[in-house]
Design a protein around this motif. Structure first.
Motif, short mmCIF file in Angstrom:
data_model
loop_
_atom_site.label_atom_id
_atom_site.label_comp_id
_atom_site.label_asym_id
_atom_site.label_seq_id
_atom_site.Cartn_x
_atom_site.Cartn_y
_atom_site.Cartn_z
N LEU A 1 57.87 -22.91 44.45
CA LEU A 1 57.49 -23.73 43.81
C LEU A 1 57.86 -23.31 41.85
CD1 LEU A 1 53.84 -24.50 44.94
CD2 LEU A 1 55.67 -26.19 44.34
N ALA A 2 57.64 -21.95 42.01
CA ALA A 2 58.12 -21.36 40.71
C ALA A 2 59.67 -21.86 40.14
CB ALA A 2 57.85 -19.94 40.92
N HIS B 1 55.05 -20.12 47.08
CA HIS B 1 54.62 -19.91 45.55
C HIS B 1 56.03 -19.93 44.87
CE1 HIS B 1 54.31 -17.39 41.86
NE2 HIS B 1 53.14 -18.09 41.75
N HIS C 1 60.11 -25.18 39.22
CA HIS C 1 59.56 -25.75 37.97
C HIS C 1 60.45 -25.95 36.87
CE1 HIS C 1 56.66 -25.39 34.37
NE2 HIS C 1 55.86 -26.04 35.35
N VAL D 1 52.12 -14.91 19.47
CA VAL D 1 51.66 -14.07 20.67
C VAL D 1 51.24 -14.80 21.88
CG1 VAL D 1 51.80 -12.01 19.25
CG2 VAL D 1 49.64 -13.29 19.54
N ARG D 2 50.40 -15.83 21.85
CA ARG D 2 49.93 -16.41 22.99
C ARG D 2 50.13 -17.99 22.95
NH1 ARG D 2 49.16 -12.95 26.87
NH2 ARG D 2 47.17 -13.71 28.16
N SER D 3 49.73 -18.68 21.71
CA SER D 3 49.75 -20.20 21.65
C SER D 3 51.03 -20.74 22.39
CB SER D 3 49.70 -20.48 20.30
OG SER D 3 49.62 -22.04 20.14
N CYS D 4 50.69 -21.52 23.15
CA CYS D 4 52.01 -22.07 23.90
C CYS D 4 52.67 -23.16 23.07
CB CYS D 4 51.33 -23.12 25.22
SG CYS D 4 50.22 -22.17 26.24
N LYS D 5 51.89 -23.94 22.28
CA LYS D 5 52.63 -24.98 21.74
C LYS D 5 53.43 -24.31 20.45
CE LYS D 5 48.10 -26.14 19.32
NZ LYS D 5 47.23 -26.79 19.56
N LEU E 1 60.11 -25.63 30.34
CA LEU E 1 59.85 -26.23 29.05
C LEU E 1 60.59 -26.24 27.76
CD1 LEU E 1 56.05 -24.60 29.55
CD2 LEU E 1 57.02 -26.98 30.23
N GLU F 1 59.20 -16.87 33.69
CA GLU F 1 57.91 -16.83 32.73
C GLU F 1 57.46 -15.70 32.36
OE1 GLU F 1 55.25 -19.96 34.05
OE2 GLU F 1 53.63 -19.00 32.54
N LEU G 1 54.08 -9.03 19.29
CA LEU G 1 52.70 -8.23 19.20
C LEU G 1 52.82 -6.83 18.18
CD1 LEU G 1 50.00 -8.39 19.97
CD2 LEU G 1 50.38 -7.30 22.22
N ARG H 1 53.48 -16.49 49.73
CA ARG H 1 54.46 -15.71 48.70
C ARG H 1 55.84 -16.67 48.71
NH1 ARG H 1 56.37 -10.56 46.43
NH2 ARG H 1 57.95 -11.28 44.91
#
Lengths: 236, 122
Positions: free
Chosen positions: B28-29, B25, B32, B110-114, B35, B86, B98, B22
């Motif tokens: 690392l989170a 992790h 990060h 709603v989902r697509s990252c780019k 973006l 995130e 949504l 934990r």
């Protein structure tokens, strides 16, 4: 054979319909929906492998090699569908590479771990390899069950916690129940005799391979049809 | 008796392993990088400002260690918030998009990252 094909088709279609079509979520785009539907079908096949374990069943009346080939080939199909899920997603959304790191959100870590275990599980379970590693079939079975159980538990965590298609508590509970039933099935059916009176058809392993190929094409078709349906505005 | 001692030893080992995983992790989170995000204020005129700028309504200090007041940087530079950045931001954006999409209204991704994570046009 017809009954077996029908049973496998129902085992694929019922969970797919319950999660993807009942209270359907809006489509994201063609490729996302295709990729996620492929991943879901891989998940259903993982569960199905706990029912078709390679042990001969009373029906259909084929010899042991048929059931061994069925388990092995359905396993290959599940791994292929998982590969489709991952590769299609990575090609369409290169940013998803970011989610393969150990610091990614926990549901993605669970999915990544399940894939890694599967990558070990498949080659180590091939007859030629497993005979060199495990002294008895009993030992192999125990290890194979434990590793497979870990794969389906991590897959359930991935599928439920990643959200979207299975965010609704009823759907999450449904998938958890299916996972629990699949894990319990080999334990409760262990002592049951799978033989019935009369002879069995021999040299039918090729039929299991044909059936598995059919499952692969049906799975890809189902994912494609779902992605198209999710991307068009139906006059409902 | 041996089995019991074995179990007693296994439990703290498993707990220590889980705590270690934990912590690793979370570390690392936090490290990060953020973006790139193409967020258009103009497209979000119908959303109440304090839905995102909650610090104005809940009186939280909302200033990071480096004095940043931008939403993402404040969350990124606050170790407690950085672990869930995130999840928190995706939840904030996606739940609203949504809701709009399910009501057959025009909506953001709603989902697509780019669709969101692109460098904003200069």
């Amino acid at each position: 054979m017809f009954v077996l094909s029908l049973r496998i088709a129902l085992c694929l279609l019922l969970p797919f319909g319950a999660i993807f079509l009942l209270g359907a979520m809006p489509g994201v785009n063609l490729i996302w929906d295709f990729s996620n539907a492929s991943g879901f079908i891989a998940g259903v096949l993982f569960l199905l492998l706990f029912a078709y374990t390679g042990r001969p069943l009373a029906q259909p009346r084929h010899d042991g090699k048929f059931f061994m080939a069925l388990h092995r080939d359905l396993g290959f199909v599940a791994a292929l569908m998982l590969a489709v899920h991952i590769v299609v997603m990575l090609v369409d959304e290169p940013l998803v590479f970011d989610q393969l790191s150990p610091g990614a959100p926990w549901p993605m870590v669970a999915g990544n771990l399940a894939t890694l275990i599967l990558l070990l599980l498949v080659p180590l379970s091939l007859t030629a390899v497993r005979k060199r590693i495990w002294a008895t079939h009993q030992h192999f079975r125990r290890w194979h069950y434990a590793a497979s159980a870990l794969v389906v538990i991590l897959t359930a965590v991935h599928m439920i916690c990643i959200g979207y298609y299975s965010t609704v508590p009823v759907k999450a509970a449904f998938w958890s129940l299916l996972t629990g039933l699949a894990l319990a099935y080999p334990l409760f059916m262990h002592g049951r005799a799978h033989t019935g009176p009369g002879g069995r058809r021999r040299h039918t392993a090729y039929l299991a391979t044909c059936l598995s190929l059919g499952v692969l094409f049906a799975g890809l078709l189902l994912a494609a049809v779902y992605s198209v349906l999710g991307s068009v505005d139906l006059p409902l | 008796m041996n089995g019991r001692w074995g179990l007693l030893l296994t439990i703290p080992l498993v707990i220590a392993f889980a705590v270690g995983i934990r912590a690793g992790h979370d570390n690392l989170a936090r490290q990060h990088p953020v973006l790139p995000i193409n967020f258009e204020h103009n497209n979000h005129g119908s959303v109440n400002c304090v839905v995102c700028h909650h610090d104005f309504s809940d009186k939280s200090s909302a200033v990071s260690a480096t004095g940043s007041r931008t939403c993402v940087l404040c969350h990124k530079e606050t170790p407690r918030l950085a672990v869930n950045i995130e999840h928190d931001f995706h939840n904030l954006c996606v739940s609203c998009h949504l809701q709009s999409l399910q009501a057959f209204h025009k909506s953001g991704p709603v989902r697509s990252c780019k669709a969101c994570h692109t460098t904003p046009p200069q």
